[in-house]
Write a protein that holds these residues in place. Structure first.
Motif, PDB file in Angstrom:
ATOM      1  N   ILE A   1      -0.507   6.716   6.730  1.00  0.00           N
ATOM      2  CA  ILE A   1      -0.820   5.290   6.833  1.00  0.00           C
ATOM      3  C   ILE A   1      -0.864   4.868   8.295  1.00  0.00           C
ATOM      4  O   ILE A   1      -1.757   4.126   8.727  1.00  0.00           O
ATOM      5  CB  ILE A   1       0.229   4.457   6.062  1.00  0.00           C
ATOM      6  N   ALA A   2       0.106   5.347   9.070  1.00  0.00           N
ATOM      7  CA  ALA A   2       0.142   5.019  10.503  1.00  0.00           C
ATOM      8  C   ALA A   2      -1.128   5.477  11.199  1.00  0.00           C
ATOM      9  O   ALA A   2      -1.705   4.756  12.027  1.00  0.00           O
ATOM     10  CB  ALA A   2       1.371   5.655  11.147  1.00  0.00           C
ATOM     11  N   ASP A   3      -1.602   6.674  10.853  1.00  0.00           N
ATOM     12  CA  ASP A   3      -2.840   7.189  11.457  1.00  0.00           C
ATOM     13  C   ASP A   3      -4.039   6.336  11.057  1.00  0.00           C
ATOM     14  O   ASP A   3      -4.933   6.071  11.875  1.00  0.00           O
ATOM     15  CB  ASP A   3      -3.064   8.640  11.029  1.00  0.00           C
ATOM     16  N   ALA A   4      -4.056   5.888   9.799  1.00  0.00           N
ATOM     17  CA  ALA A   4      -5.169   5.057   9.320  1.00  0.00           C
ATOM     18  C   ALA A   4      -5.184   3.691  10.002  1.00  0.00           C
ATOM     19  O   ALA A   4      -6.243   3.068  10.130  1.00  0.00           O
ATOM     20  CB  ALA A   4      -5.074   4.888   7.805  1.00  0.00           C
ATOM     21  N   LEU A   5      -4.022   3.236  10.451  1.00  0.00           N
ATOM     22  CA  LEU A   5      -3.921   1.909  11.066  1.00  0.00           C
ATOM     23  C   LEU A   5      -4.006   1.956  12.593  1.00  0.00           C
ATOM     24  O   LEU A   5      -3.924   0.919  13.245  1.00  0.00           O
ATOM     25  CB  LEU A   5      -2.599   1.242  10.664  1.00  0.00           C
ATOM     26  N   ARG A   6      -4.168   3.143  13.136  1.00  0.00           N
ATOM     27  CA  ARG A   6      -4.200   3.266  14.593  1.00  0.00           C
ATOM     28  C   ARG A   6      -5.334   2.410  15.180  1.00  0.00           C
ATOM     29  O   ARG A   6      -6.481   2.505  14.771  1.00  0.00           O
ATOM     30  CB  ARG A   6      -4.393   4.735  14.990  1.00  0.00           C
ATOM     31  N   GLY A   7      -4.969   1.566  16.117  1.00  0.00           N
ATOM     32  CA  GLY A   7      -5.962   0.718  16.760  1.00  0.00           C
ATOM     33  C   GLY A   7      -6.295  -0.557  16.006  1.00  0.00           C
ATOM     34  O   GLY A   7      -7.132  -1.340  16.448  1.00  0.00           O
TER      35      GLY A   7
ATOM     36  N   LEU B   1       4.883   3.807  12.677  1.00  0.00           N
ATOM     37  CA  LEU B   1       3.906   2.721  12.730  1.00  0.00           C
ATOM     38  C   LEU B   1       3.805   2.142  14.139  1.00  0.00           C
ATOM     39  O   LEU B   1       2.715   1.850  14.625  1.00  0.00           O
ATOM     40  CB  LEU B   1       4.280   1.637  11.723  1.00  0.00           C
ATOM     41  N   HIS B   2       4.944   2.009  14.802  1.00  0.00           N
ATOM     42  CA  HIS B   2       4.931   1.503  16.172  1.00  0.00           C
ATOM     43  C   HIS B   2       4.187   2.457  17.092  1.00  0.00           C
ATOM     44  O   HIS B   2       3.420   2.036  17.965  1.00  0.00           O
ATOM     45  CB  HIS B   2       6.366   1.306  16.671  1.00  0.00           C
ATOM     46  N   ASN B   3       4.407   3.761  16.900  1.00  0.00           N
ATOM     47  CA  ASN B   3       3.739   4.756  17.743  1.00  0.00           C
ATOM     48  C   ASN B   3       2.234   4.774  17.538  1.00  0.00           C
ATOM     49  O   ASN B   3       1.483   5.252  18.396  1.00  0.00           O
ATOM     50  CB  ASN B   3       4.314   6.150  17.474  1.00  0.00           C
ATOM     51  N   SER B   4       1.769   4.244  16.394  1.00  0.00           N
ATOM     52  CA  SER B   4       0.329   4.195  16.140  1.00  0.00           C
ATOM     53  C   SER B   4      -0.292   2.925  16.728  1.00  0.00           C
ATOM     54  O   SER B   4      -1.502   2.717  16.609  1.00  0.00           O
ATOM     55  CB  SER B   4       0.051   4.256  14.639  1.00  0.00           C
ATOM     56  N   GLY B   5       0.531   2.087  17.344  1.00  0.00           N
ATOM     57  CA  GLY B   5       0.003   0.895  17.996  1.00  0.00           C
ATOM     58  C   GLY B   5       0.244  -0.404  17.252  1.00  0.00           C
ATOM     59  O   GLY B   5      -0.202  -1.461  17.698  1.00  0.00           O
TER      60      GLY B   5
ATOM     61  N   VAL C   1       0.857  -1.192   0.000  1.00  0.00           N
ATOM     62  CA  VAL C   1       0.000   0.000   0.000  1.00  0.00           C
ATOM     63  C   VAL C   1       0.887   1.234   0.000  1.00  0.00           C
ATOM     64  O   VAL C   1       1.926   1.262   0.655  1.00  0.00           O
ATOM     65  CB  VAL C   1      -0.952   0.010   1.221  1.00  0.00           C
ATOM     66  N   ALA C   2       0.454   2.249  -0.742  1.00  0.00           N
ATOM     67  CA  ALA C   2       1.268   3.454  -0.890  1.00  0.00           C
ATOM     68  C   ALA C   2       0.700   4.655  -0.154  1.00  0.00           C
ATOM     69  O   ALA C   2       1.376   5.672  -0.013  1.00  0.00           O
ATOM     70  CB  ALA C   2       1.432   3.795  -2.375  1.00  0.00           C
ATOM     71  N   ASN C   3      -0.540   4.555   0.319  1.00  0.00           N
ATOM     72  CA  ASN C   3      -1.135   5.680   1.030  1.00  0.00           C
ATOM     73  C   ASN C   3      -2.238   5.165   1.961  1.00  0.00           C
ATOM     74  O   ASN C   3      -2.563   3.971   1.973  1.00  0.00           O
ATOM     75  CB  ASN C   3      -1.690   6.720   0.047  1.00  0.00           C
TER      76      ASN C   3
ATOM     77  N   VAL D   1      10.267   6.687   1.812  1.00  0.00           N
ATOM     78  CA  VAL D   1      11.060   7.915   1.719  1.00  0.00           C
ATOM     79  C   VAL D   1      10.242   9.159   2.061  1.00  0.00           C
ATOM     80  O   VAL D   1      10.805  10.246   2.217  1.00  0.00           O
ATOM     81  CB  VAL D   1      11.660   8.098   0.307  1.00  0.00           C
ATOM     82  N   ASN D   2       8.907   9.013   2.173  1.00  0.00           N
ATOM     83  CA  ASN D   2       8.036  10.171   2.409  1.00  0.00           C
ATOM     84  C   ASN D   2       7.401  10.064   3.796  1.00  0.00           C
ATOM     85  O   ASN D   2       6.393   9.373   3.969  1.00  0.00           O
ATOM     86  CB  ASN D   2       6.952  10.233   1.322  1.00  0.00           C
ATOM     87  N   PRO D   3       7.948  10.757   4.796  1.00  0.00           N
ATOM     88  CA  PRO D   3       7.403  10.679   6.155  1.00  0.00           C
ATOM     89  C   PRO D   3       5.934  11.083   6.246  1.00  0.00           C
ATOM     90  O   PRO D   3       5.203  10.563   7.098  1.00  0.00           O
ATOM     91  CB  PRO D   3       8.289  11.656   6.939  1.00  0.00           C
ATOM     92  N   PHE D   4       5.479  11.987   5.382  1.00  0.00           N
ATOM     93  CA  PHE D   4       4.075  12.412   5.420  1.00  0.00           C
ATOM     94  C   PHE D   4       3.155  11.249   5.057  1.00  0.00           C
ATOM     95  O   PHE D   4       2.134  11.012   5.715  1.00  0.00           O
ATOM     96  CB  PHE D   4       3.850  13.591   4.469  1.00  0.00           C
ATOM     97  N   LEU D   5       3.516  10.517   3.980  1.00  0.00           N
ATOM     98  CA  LEU D   5       2.703   9.370   3.576  1.00  0.00           C
ATOM     99  C   LEU D   5       2.724   8.280   4.645  1.00  0.00           C
ATOM    100  O   LEU D   5       1.697   7.675   4.946  1.00  0.00           O
ATOM    101  CB  LEU D   5       3.209   8.806   2.247  1.00  0.00           C
ATOM    102  N   VAL D   6       3.905   8.022   5.203  1.00  0.00           N
ATOM    103  CA  VAL D   6       4.009   6.989   6.240  1.00  0.00           C
ATOM    104  C   VAL D   6       3.148   7.363   7.438  1.00  0.00           C
ATOM    105  O   VAL D   6       2.440   6.518   8.003  1.00  0.00           O
ATOM    106  CB  VAL D   6       5.475   6.790   6.674  1.00  0.00           C
ATOM    107  N   GLN D   7       3.168   8.633   7.824  1.00  0.00           N
ATOM    108  CA  GLN D   7       2.372   9.065   8.969  1.00  0.00           C
ATOM    109  C   GLN D   7       0.879   8.925   8.691  1.00  0.00           C
ATOM    110  O   GLN D   7       0.107   8.531   9.579  1.00  0.00           O
ATOM    111  CB  GLN D   7       2.701  10.517   9.339  1.00  0.00           C
TER     112      GLN D   7
END
Length: 370
Positions: free
Chosen positions: A128-134, A159-163, A95-97, A120-126
């Protein structure tokens, strides 16, 4: 150690989805989902391959320029779900976003891959991390396109910080000016540095994207196993010749079976793995030093050539002036060698070879050699 690396030591490690009782865990499937029939035929073949537990397929394909095959999109996720129902294999896709991650979760995909162009894009990773929270889902983060350890660590941290606790790294090689004979240069020492900083993190090797061709799959896979990797990802297609993308690096399920049978899978103690990582690091350091030596020799050759312009004899047969007191140079070098604990005979041999090369070049340039 950087702040990022220190905080990353808190990352949770080996979970059942990414590290099983037997190694290597194998993820396999086509580079791209092309049709439901292609997916099922390939998956049914892979189900028979001992060691394969996860079926993967590219649903969205990032391409540098428009017009190329960019994947089938959401319908491919439905085919993945059918594969899971028909074969019992777990499923994985890249997944890319955040939107793609959410769509994959709706179709019950077990493992999400974060691609090299996304890492390479911290904004995209963040995002995704927010979408996966919980959400309880396994995630493998591919290394960034270029060897930037901080970006790789940062993506894992987000990703770890999102749980996300079922977390691992996927080593797929790096884009370099000269990657021959690989598609993407493995730079093993870079991945091992990540492993040293996060010793409990699951580590997978994307052998297909490092190799780029079938003939290199075995040595790349074996190297990964020798270095203690937990799993492999190998692209497999029931008919590679007809594949819509990366046909040259995909193999048929039966060929994957033979590949896995040929690999030597031996238990390597943790201390030995640590030693292997250190050896790999030292080997790379020697390569860098050799490059520096060649650069210095090149610079020295240019300087001696310039010096030769000032030592040209006035006329043929006259004495060639020597602008360098070579005896004093050697004396100084031997003194430095002694202080540094380097064998003086070794230094003298190298010096004499370099001096002779200069003399031969100098005489040739001015027509003084026979």
């Amino acid at each position: 150690m950087s702040t990022a690396a220190q905080s990353s030591k808190k990352l949770a490690g080996r979970q059942s989805q990414l590290v099983g009782n037997k190694r290597p865990m194998v993820i396999a499937g086509p580079c791209s989902a092309e049709s439901e029939a292609q997916m099922l035929q390939t998956a049914l073949g892979l189900k028979k391959v001992k060691g394969v537990s996860v079926f993967r397929a590219g649903i969205w394909k990032p391409r540098t320029r428009p017009g190329s095959f960019q994947g089938v999109g959401n319908v491919g996720l439905e085919w993945l779900r059918t594969v899971k129902q028909e074969t019992g294999l777990h499923t994985a896709c890249e997944v890319a976003n955040a939107t793609q991650a959410e769509q994959a979760l709706k179709q019950d995909v077990d493992i999400l891959l974060i691609g090299a162009h996304t890492t390479v894009n911290p904004f995209l990773v963040q995002e995704i991390a927010d979408a996966l929270r919980g959400v309880q889902v396994a995630v493998l983060v591919k290394n960034p396109v270029n060897p930037d350890l901080a970006l790789w660590l940062g993506a894992l941290e987000r990703l770890h910080n999102s749980g996300i606790t079922d977390l691992g790294a996927m080593h797929r090689g790096f884009s370099t000016l000269d990657s021959a004979p690989y598609r993407n240069h493995p730079k093993w020492e870079h991945a091992l540095e990540l492993r040293q900083q996060l010793p409990d993190l699951a580590m997978y090797c994307d052998a297909s994207h490092i190799a780029g061709r079938r003939s290199l799959l075995r040595p790349v896979s074996q190297r990964a196993l020798d270095l203690g990797y937990d799993g492999l990802m190998v692209e497999s297609h029931h008919n590679p010749a007809a594949a819509l993308s990366d046909a040259q690096q995909q193999i048929m399920p039966q060929e994957l079976h033979m590949l896995l049978q040929a690999l030597k899978q031996q238990h390597t103690p943790a201390e030995k793995l640590k030693q292997n990582a250190q050896v790999e690091k030292l080997r790379k350091e020697i390569e860098n030093l050799d490059d520096e030596l060649l650069t210095l020799l090149s610079r020295r050759t240019k300087v001696t050539a310039q010096l030769g312009d000032y030592s040209k004899p006035v006329e043929r047969g006259s004495e060639t002036p020597d602008l360098v007191r070579w005896d004093l140079v050697l004396e100084n070098l031997l003194h430095q060698a002694s202080s540094a604990g380097i064998d003086q005979a070794f230094v003298k041999t190298i010096f004499q070879e370099v001096r002779s090369q200069y003399a031969r070049t100098h005489l040739y340039n001015y027509g003084l050699s026979s």
